[in-house]
Design a protein around this motif. Sequence first.
Motif, PDB file in Angstrom:
ATOM      1  N   ASP A  90     -30.031   9.128  25.361  1.00 19.47           N
ATOM      2  CA  ASP A  90     -29.328   7.842  25.485  1.00 19.47           C
ATOM      3  C   ASP A  90     -28.523   7.507  24.237  1.00 19.47           C
ATOM      4  OD1 ASP A  90     -30.351   7.577  27.973  1.00 19.47           O
ATOM      5  OD2 ASP A  90     -32.033   6.274  27.374  1.00 19.47           O
ATOM      6  N   ALA A  91     -28.792   8.201  23.136  1.00 20.17           N
ATOM      7  CA  ALA A  91     -28.046   7.902  21.897  1.00 20.17           C
ATOM      8  C   ALA A  91     -26.563   8.252  22.025  1.00 20.17           C
ATOM      9  CB  ALA A  91     -28.660   8.679  20.726  1.00 20.17           C
ATOM     10  N   VAL A  92     -26.245   9.158  22.964  1.00 16.51           N
ATOM     11  CA  VAL A  92     -24.845   9.594  23.102  1.00 16.51           C
ATOM     12  C   VAL A  92     -24.165   8.804  24.219  1.00 16.51           C
ATOM     13  CG1 VAL A  92     -23.308  11.581  23.392  1.00 16.51           C
ATOM     14  CG2 VAL A  92     -25.623  11.913  22.497  1.00 16.51           C
ATOM     15  N   PRO A  93     -23.108   8.062  23.887  1.00  8.45           N
ATOM     16  CA  PRO A  93     -22.431   7.293  24.938  1.00  8.45           C
ATOM     17  C   PRO A  93     -21.679   8.194  25.913  1.00  8.45           C
ATOM     18  CG  PRO A  93     -21.283   7.041  22.831  1.00  8.45           C
ATOM     19  CD  PRO A  93     -22.508   7.867  22.558  1.00  8.45           C
ATOM     20  N   LYS A  94     -21.545   7.730  27.150  1.00  2.86           N
ATOM     21  CA  LYS A  94     -20.840   8.513  28.181  1.00  2.86           C
ATOM     22  C   LYS A  94     -19.372   8.730  27.820  1.00  2.86           C
ATOM     23  CE  LYS A  94     -23.858   8.883  31.798  1.00  2.86           C
ATOM     24  NZ  LYS A  94     -24.037   9.221  33.186  1.00  2.86           N
ATOM     25  N   GLU A  95     -18.835   7.842  27.008  1.00  4.93           N
ATOM     26  CA  GLU A  95     -17.436   8.009  26.576  1.00  4.93           C
ATOM     27  C   GLU A  95     -17.269   9.341  25.840  1.00  4.93           C
ATOM     28  OE1 GLU A  95     -19.081   5.253  26.521  1.00  4.93           O
ATOM     29  OE2 GLU A  95     -17.768   3.708  27.379  1.00  4.93           O
ATOM     30  N   THR A  96     -18.304   9.734  25.092  1.00 10.31           N
ATOM     31  CA  THR A  96     -18.235  10.987  24.323  1.00 10.31           C
ATOM     32  C   THR A  96     -18.359  12.197  25.233  1.00 10.31           C
ATOM     33  OG1 THR A  96     -19.151   9.870  22.393  1.00 10.31           O
ATOM     34  CG2 THR A  96     -19.331  12.271  22.419  1.00 10.31           C
ATOM     35  N   THR A  97     -19.145  12.060  26.314  1.00 13.46           N
ATOM     36  CA  THR A  97     -19.415  13.225  27.171  1.00 13.46           C
ATOM     37  C   THR A  97     -18.565  13.208  28.440  1.00 13.46           C
ATOM     38  OG1 THR A  97     -21.241  12.128  28.332  1.00 13.46           O
ATOM     39  CG2 THR A  97     -21.797  13.377  26.340  1.00 13.46           C
ATOM     40  N   GLY A  98     -17.528  12.399  28.454  1.00 17.85           N
ATOM     41  CA  GLY A  98     -16.651  12.362  29.626  1.00 17.85           C
ATOM     42  C   GLY A  98     -17.406  11.987  30.891  1.00 17.85           C
ATOM     43  N   GLY A  99     -18.439  11.167  30.749  1.00 18.73           N
ATOM     44  CA  GLY A  99     -19.205  10.700  31.908  1.00 18.73           C
ATOM     45  C   GLY A  99     -20.344  11.624  32.308  1.00 18.73           C
ATOM     46  N   LEU A 100     -20.495  12.773  31.634  1.00 21.23           N
ATOM     47  CA  LEU A 100     -21.550  13.732  32.022  1.00 21.23           C
ATOM     48  C   LEU A 100     -22.913  13.364  31.427  1.00 21.23           C
ATOM     49  CD1 LEU A 100     -19.590  17.092  31.477  1.00 21.23           C
ATOM     50  CD2 LEU A 100     -19.992  15.888  33.636  1.00 21.23           C
ATOM     51  N   ASP A 101     -23.989  13.912  32.025  1.00 23.05           N
ATOM     52  CA  ASP A 101     -25.344  13.708  31.500  1.00 23.05           C
ATOM     53  C   ASP A 101     -25.719  14.782  30.490  1.00 23.05           C
ATOM     54  OD1 ASP A 101     -25.864  11.491  33.070  1.00 23.05           O
ATOM     55  OD2 ASP A 101     -26.354  12.764  34.802  1.00 23.05           O
ATOM     56  N   THR A 102     -24.762  15.659  30.203  1.00 17.52           N
ATOM     57  CA  THR A 102     -25.015  16.731  29.240  1.00 17.52           C
ATOM     58  C   THR A 102     -24.146  16.503  28.011  1.00 17.52           C
ATOM     59  OG1 THR A 102     -23.332  18.033  30.374  1.00 17.52           O
ATOM     60  CG2 THR A 102     -25.625  18.461  30.970  1.00 17.52           C
ATOM     61  N   VAL A 103     -24.554  17.127  26.899  1.00 21.51           N
ATOM     62  CA  VAL A 103     -23.771  16.991  25.665  1.00 21.51           C
ATOM     63  C   VAL A 103     -23.514  18.378  25.075  1.00 21.51           C
ATOM     64  CG1 VAL A 103     -25.858  16.624  24.242  1.00 21.51           C
ATOM     65  CG2 VAL A 103     -23.630  15.821  23.404  1.00 21.51           C
ATOM     66  N   ALA A 104     -22.314  18.567  24.547  1.00 20.32           N
ATOM     67  CA  ALA A 104     -21.950  19.820  23.883  1.00 20.32           C
ATOM     68  C   ALA A 104     -22.204  19.647  22.388  1.00 20.32           C
ATOM     69  CB  ALA A 104     -20.471  20.122  24.141  1.00 20.32           C
ATOM     70  N   VAL A 105     -22.953  20.588  21.783  1.00 14.93           N
ATOM     71  CA  VAL A 105     -23.326  20.464  20.368  1.00 14.93           C
ATOM     72  C   VAL A 105     -22.944  21.716  19.592  1.00 14.93           C
ATOM     73  CG1 VAL A 105     -25.176  19.841  18.767  1.00 14.93           C
ATOM     74  CG2 VAL A 105     -25.438  19.336  21.199  1.00 14.93           C
ATOM     75  N   ARG A 106     -22.401  21.505  18.387  1.00 16.79           N
ATOM     76  CA  ARG A 106     -22.066  22.648  17.525  1.00 16.79           C
ATOM     77  C   ARG A 106     -22.364  22.313  16.077  1.00 16.79           C
ATOM     78  NH1 ARG A 106     -18.174  26.129  14.993  1.00 16.79           N
ATOM     79  NH2 ARG A 106     -16.356  24.788  14.682  1.00 16.79           N
TER      80      ARG A 106
END
Length: 368
Positions: free
Chosen positions: A125-141
């Motif tokens: 929940d710390a990552v807003p949907k705005e960052t993930t383009g609405g997805l429930d997944t997050v890209a991390v590097r």
Amino acid sequence: MNTEIVKIEIDNDSVSASALGEKGAEIFTDEDKAIIRHAGEIIKNGGLVAFPTETVYGLGGDALNPESSKKIYAAKGRPSDNPLIVHIAEFDAIRKITSEVPENAVKLANAFWPGPLTMILPKSDAVPKETTGGLDTVAVRFPSDLVAQEFIRAAGGYVAAPSANISGRPSPTEAKYVIQDMDGRIDMIIDGGENEIGLESTIVDLTINPPQVLRPGFITNEMLSDVLEEKVETDRAIIEADSGIAPRAPGMKYRHYAPQGTLTIIEGKREDVVAEINRRLAQDKAEGFRTGVIASDETIGEYCADVLKSSGKAGDQFVAAHRLYSILRSFDDENAERMYSESFALDGFGAAIMNRLLKAAGHQIIKI
Ligand code: AMP
Ligand code: MG
């Protein structure tokens, strides 16, 4: 908006990226440190800073601030369903932004981080949907570039950053291209010289079984398979241009990396390719077009185009990848209208080169 442009030149090769922490900080001058602190403050205050990484230049904002992500989309002219990659500067930072860290992620991080590998994981929940383009997944590097690491730390540890180009254009591999696209649109540009690799990170999706490569890059499927001890394949939608399947990385569906003129790839036996490209060049010239060619050191002298660009010695994938985007950009700078490229082998890093070249060419490839 007035964009501050600053230079930080360090030798990334002189310090092994893993020997960071306290020691890493010593490679920066006091002036560098002050610049990076200032850049970090800009991010914490909701602003945008372009920064170097080992892949391409990133356009950074606070990944945990939805307003920052909206600004990134606006600055790039990027569709808001195309998610951003969250950049971190230590492995443990992954725990705050993901809801689960599978064993595979730990294995891949041990093998390839810091480095040019992005992992898709379930988001927290710390990552807003705005960052993930609405997805429930997050890209991390976790990038290996030392300026990038120091900047991410100064910015609070979580920097959302797509490539620092206007949407659709080739990713910038030198600060002058970031300036071309972003001057006046963002708060600051950190010029760290030429990027080491020059193509975007490999993206691997760990939320599905078996894991799948959504975007090929320097870390190849074979390298991933070796570490995970299972076969890792590439998303079929990426390999088969006309498959009609939607790529699983939303960004891969857009036209990308494209120069302003038309680019056609010609594939076949060396002599046939040279003859075919020259035949087309003669025709284009007769019609009044300015022409360009991308070819290896061995064949470049055989073409009669207005703008000749070498991709390095035949078979040197690292050089070809490193030069590709600046070649595409320089075609625009030199007003080339009809361009042709030799084809590249698909083994190893070649899959990433051909993926980007095919997108730049709008998938126009002629096999002779
Ligand atoms: P860029 O770094 O500008 O080339 O863009 C980031 C790439 O990562 C785009 O192709 C996105 O579609 C992809 N990406 C980012 N987050 C995700 C995600 N959660 N799932 C799938 N692909 C993603
Ligand atoms: Mg991009």
